[in-house]
Structures are given as C-alpha cells and as structure tokens.
Write a protein that holds these residues in place. Structure first.
Motif, mmCIF file in Angstrom:
data_model
loop_
_atom_site.group_PDB
_atom_site.id
_atom_site.type_symbol
_atom_site.label_atom_id
_atom_site.label_comp_id
_atom_site.label_asym_id
_atom_site.label_seq_id
_atom_site.Cartn_x
_atom_site.Cartn_y
_atom_site.Cartn_z
ATOM 1 N N LEU A 148 0.732 -0.891 0.367
ATOM 2 C CA LEU A 148 -0.147 0.439 -0.223
ATOM 3 C C LEU A 148 0.533 0.851 -0.449
ATOM 4 N N LEU A 149 0.905 2.202 -0.677
ATOM 5 C CA LEU A 149 1.580 3.697 -1.444
ATOM 6 C C LEU A 149 0.751 4.657 -0.916
ATOM 7 N N GLY A 150 -0.384 4.708 -0.928
ATOM 8 C CA GLY A 150 -1.449 6.163 -0.266
ATOM 9 C C GLY A 150 -2.812 5.488 -0.709
ATOM 10 N N LYS A 151 -3.494 7.031 -0.494
ATOM 11 C CA LYS A 151 -4.803 7.079 -0.818
ATOM 12 C C LYS A 151 -5.198 8.179 -1.079
ATOM 13 N N PHE A 152 -6.210 8.254 -1.724
ATOM 14 C CA PHE A 152 -6.989 9.542 -2.041
ATOM 15 C C PHE A 152 -8.816 9.543 -1.673
ATOM 16 N N SER A 153 -8.909 10.193 -1.041
ATOM 17 C CA SER A 153 -9.922 11.056 -0.839
ATOM 18 C C SER A 153 -10.412 13.045 -1.036
ATOM 19 N N LEU A 154 -11.691 12.650 -1.257
ATOM 20 C CA LEU A 154 -12.288 13.711 -1.612
ATOM 21 C C LEU A 154 -12.862 14.521 -0.184
ATOM 22 N N LYS A 155 -12.977 15.922 0.232
ATOM 23 C CA LYS A 155 -13.264 16.080 1.416
ATOM 24 C C LYS A 155 -14.772 16.942 0.969
ATOM 25 N N ASN A 156 -15.456 16.753 -0.573
ATOM 26 C CA ASN A 156 -15.580 17.060 -0.627
ATOM 27 C C ASN A 156 -17.504 16.315 0.348
ATOM 28 N N ASN A 157 -18.285 17.269 1.095
ATOM 29 C CA ASN A 157 -19.268 16.951 1.572
ATOM 30 C C ASN A 157 -20.174 15.628 1.009
ATOM 31 N N ASP A 158 -20.392 16.260 -0.271
ATOM 32 C CA ASP A 158 -21.211 16.008 -1.321
ATOM 33 C C ASP A 158 -20.725 14.521 -1.760
ATOM 34 N N PHE A 159 -19.935 14.466 -1.743
ATOM 35 C CA PHE A 159 -19.438 12.936 -2.260
ATOM 36 C C PHE A 159 -19.505 11.581 -1.163
ATOM 37 N N ARG A 160 -20.284 12.219 0.414
ATOM 38 C CA ARG A 160 -19.824 12.073 2.018
ATOM 39 C C ARG A 160 -21.034 10.058 1.394
ATOM 40 N N ASP A 161 -21.552 10.308 1.064
ATOM 41 C CA ASP A 161 -22.616 9.061 0.733
ATOM 42 C C ASP A 161 -21.892 8.600 -1.007
#
Length: 245
Positions: free
Chosen positions: A122-135
């Motif tokens: 495992l090298l990394g992680k990509f996450s969106l901080k936008n609450n619209d994408f929470r679900d």
C-alpha cells in the motif's frame, strides 16, 4: 456445453484475451483457436465467492478483486498466485496505471481510492473532502497516463414516501498521483446509470450507459466531445477501444 455469460473482455495481446465471466471466474483464451488456456478462480474455499474485476498488469501478470475483500496478482502463464492481500475495508473496483507500475482500487468503507505497488504494497490513499461525496461510491476507475486517472462516483437518491424510485447522480473527478484533483464534473448528458468506462487517450475517456449511448469526455475540461447512439436503442453494458489501424 454449459453457456457462460461474459461480463467483460480484455485483450492481453494479439493472441490472447481475458473474459470476466458470470460463473465467478476469469478465463484466458486463445483468440485463434477459441480454446481456454487457463481459468483463474477466486482465492477462497467459499463457493459463493466471485471475482468482481480484473486488470492486466503486463504480458505475464493480472490482478483481480473478489467480493470477500481480496486483491490477488496471478501469473498469467501458470495461474500461480504471486501476491495476495486481504482488504478488510472492502474492495470491488480496480485499474492498472499504464506500464503496470501501480494498481488503483476503491475502498468501499469510506469511498476513497488506494494506490498499490505491483507487489501489493500500500503506497497511498486518495479521498475527497467534499461533503457532497460522503455517500457516494466509486463506480469506475480509468487510468489515462502514468500520472493521471479518472474516478467515476455515483450516488443513489431515493424518492420520498412510497414511490420507490431511485435517481442516480454521477460525477467524475480527475486525479493525479500527487493527490491533487479537479472539481467534480457532471455526467448530465447521460440520462441513466453509467455501466462502463474506458480510456481513449491521455486526455479523454468513454462511458457507456443504460440510456443507450456511449459518450466521449474530455477529462480535463469535463466536456462531452461526442455521443454515439445505439440503434435500436439498447442499454450499453461494455465498451472497448480498438487500437489497431
């Protein structure tokens, strides 16, 4: 012989192709003889376990994900398992960065993306901080180049009361390996769920939809470059790009 439905086909080279089958396996075929060279099974003793997705790393190896949260790298010639990791947060989608250096998968628990080496470190992680994408869920991953990739996100919005109507909203985000991403782009031109997505070149990709269309998108601007409409109108379940000629 028993009929087996294909869920997707990927060309390995001019001689061989892979089929992701509804019988829970991946099969390697000889294109000229129509003979099965090898069958790859999910790495579990549970007969209900099935392979969800497959991608080609290089001419010698492939990678699969299964619904029991496993990522497996297979030797394409012998069928032997080279690497295997259990992903407790859930995984169902994957893609391989061109030249086979990195593998991308989704993470079902938090809707992020994870970057792995070809050896499944495992090298990394990509996450969106936008609450619209929470679900939202990651529906498709398309690698454009050694640096850029597209993630297609989908969210089910259920109508109130007793209508039982599900409205699917879908967007895509352009990422790079520096963990930078674009603003979300809308698939407003599609009127039904997107079933498949594939690379065209370093700038664009295709999506197929149950609305009966295939559309080409500019990954950087979010614009729809061209639409292909099936006749008679039928839902599109898979799309591929011919690179010969």
């Amino acid at each position: 012989d028993k009929t087996v439905w294909f869920k997707g086909i990927k060309m390995v080279d001019t001689e061989r192709f892979l089929s992701l089958s509804a019988d829970k396996t991946v099969k390697l075929w000889n294109r000229h003889t129509n003979q099965i060279i090898h069958t790859f099974h999910a790495t579990s003793e549970d007969h209900k376990t099935k392979i969800h997705d497959v991608a080609i790393i290089d001419a010698n190896t492939i990678v699969t994900v299964t619904d029991f949260k496993s990522i497996t790298v297979f030797d394409l010639h012998t069928g032997a398992i080279q690497h295997n990791v259990t992903h407790m947060e859930g995984v169902s989608k994957l893609a391989v960065i061109p030249r086979g250096k990195y593998i991308l998968t989704d993470c079902c628990q938090d809707n992020s993306l994870k970057l792995w080496s070809a050896d499944l470190d495992l090298l990394g992680k990509f996450s969106l901080k936008n609450n619209d994408f929470r679900d939202c869920q990651v529906e498709h991953i398309v690698c454009l180049s050694e640096d850029d990739f597209v993630a297609v996100y989908a969210k089910d919005v259920y109508a109130k009361e007793d209508l039982f109507v599900s409205i699917v909203t879908e967007n895509f985000v352009l990422w790079n390996l520096l963990n930078e991403h674009s603003a979300p782009h809308s698939f407003a031109c599609h009127t039904d769920r997107i079933t498949c997505a594939t690379r065209v070149d370093v700038q664009s990709f295709l999506t197929g939809s149950l609305d009966g269309t295939v559309r080409r998108w500019d990954a950087f601007t979010g614009g729809c470059l061209r639409a292909f409409i099936s006749t008679p109108s039928m839902g599109v379940t898979d799309v591929a790009v011919c690179t010969v000629g």
